[in-house]
Design an enzyme around this catalytic site. Sequence first.
Site, mmCIF file in Angstrom:
data_model
loop_
_atom_site.group_PDB
_atom_site.id
_atom_site.type_symbol
_atom_site.label_atom_id
_atom_site.label_comp_id
_atom_site.label_asym_id
_atom_site.label_seq_id
_atom_site.Cartn_x
_atom_site.Cartn_y
_atom_site.Cartn_z
ATOM 1 N N CYS A 128 -31.487 -25.741 76.575
ATOM 2 C CA CYS A 128 -30.119 -25.265 76.829
ATOM 3 C C CYS A 128 -29.043 -26.221 76.310
ATOM 4 C CB CYS A 128 -29.923 -25.015 78.319
ATOM 5 S SG CYS A 128 -31.036 -23.763 78.954
ATOM 6 N N HIS A 187 -22.270 -25.051 80.403
ATOM 7 C CA HIS A 187 -23.477 -24.239 80.235
ATOM 8 C C HIS A 187 -23.538 -23.249 81.403
ATOM 9 C CE1 HIS A 187 -27.456 -22.863 79.640
ATOM 10 N NE2 HIS A 187 -27.990 -23.538 80.632
ATOM 11 N N ASN A 208 -28.225 -16.681 81.633
ATOM 12 C CA ASN A 208 -28.412 -17.977 80.977
ATOM 13 C C ASN A 208 -28.915 -17.728 79.555
ATOM 14 O OD1 ASN A 208 -29.272 -20.466 80.077
ATOM 15 N ND2 ASN A 208 -30.295 -21.033 81.984
#
Length: 322
Positions: A112, A249, A279
């Site tokens: 990520c 994020h 996500n």
Amino acid sequence: MYARITGTGSYLPPRVVTNADLEKIVDTSDEWIRTRSGIERRHHVDPGETTSTMCVKAARQAIEMAGIEASDIDFVVVGTCTPDQVFPNVGTMVQAELGIINTPALSVEAACSGFVYALSIADKYIRLGEAKCALVIGADALSKLLNWSDRSTCVLFGDGAGAVILRASEEPGILTTVISADGRYRDLLQCQYGPSRGYDALIAGQAVGVEMKGAEVFKVAVNTLSSLVDVTLEKAGVDRAAVDWLVPHQANLRIIQAAAKKLGLPMEQVVVTVQDHGNTSSASIPLALDRAVRDGRIQKGQMLLLEAFGGGFTWGSALLRF
Ligand code: UT7
């Protein structure tokens, strides 16, 4: 010399998967997903769409906003952990599709944190004078790696791509980036199959996909992002009161709220897209950035703090004047 963002772009696959859709696949509920993560829907790729096809669409938008030609780009870097193929790397696929030739083209694998890692690398090349115009992309198709019998992970992830154009400029742009990792946490968040490990299981369809010990990841993420904010501001010599926007994020609304609290920023100054995107791994920050730029919230000259945390663990941030 600074690297300045002069264009942003994004792409989300048209197929929207709602929490109600997931209730039909696994033992979950819209209520659980919303309250634990903040997610309401996410986009998933259809057959034929890949990480590189998403990247190209996001890149075209960023190129258009920057008012440049693809041929002006002299550095291509893509943060992703879901490449189309083992090789060639996604950067070269994007390069070929956009008609960019004879430039470095690479992909960076940091889960990520991939976009922030990629941005940090491009920033260095521009500051060193080795590149003048970089295409930096974060893209992932994690829906391809999900274990559809694991309700604790399959509801969380979505697909997409976000891109920025970074240009050499005497006007301040990126003030600092911080990237780091701690590989001791490998087992808490992983997809444990790849070309050199367990590949037979992967091609036999026996691989289990993304695995996460969510509650443990949550704790480390909150603590790490909290100290990352301090480290980043201190490195740049900038007071937290100078930050106009937090572009984090998008893994979990509660993690985002904790980071905002640490910065002393009201949620009105935080770009939140987790409800709509889930996500999206490397894509989440550039997707959020592009949304807030295009809807007029983020204005030229404002101070932005980008921060990411992901498998590895990896983490990273960028403090920049937009
Ligand atoms: O992007 C990279 C970094 N990733 C992250 O930062 C993610 C970090 N972690 C999280 O966001 C959260 O930990 C989750 C959203 C993944 C989970 O939230 P949580 O509050 O930590 O829940 P939990 O994992 O502690 O699970 C609580 C309960 C369990 O049931 P019991 O044992 O308490 O009876 C789970 O079995 O929720 C259950 N559960 C579910 N129930 C309904 C887990 N997944 C689901 C589900 N639907 N999808």
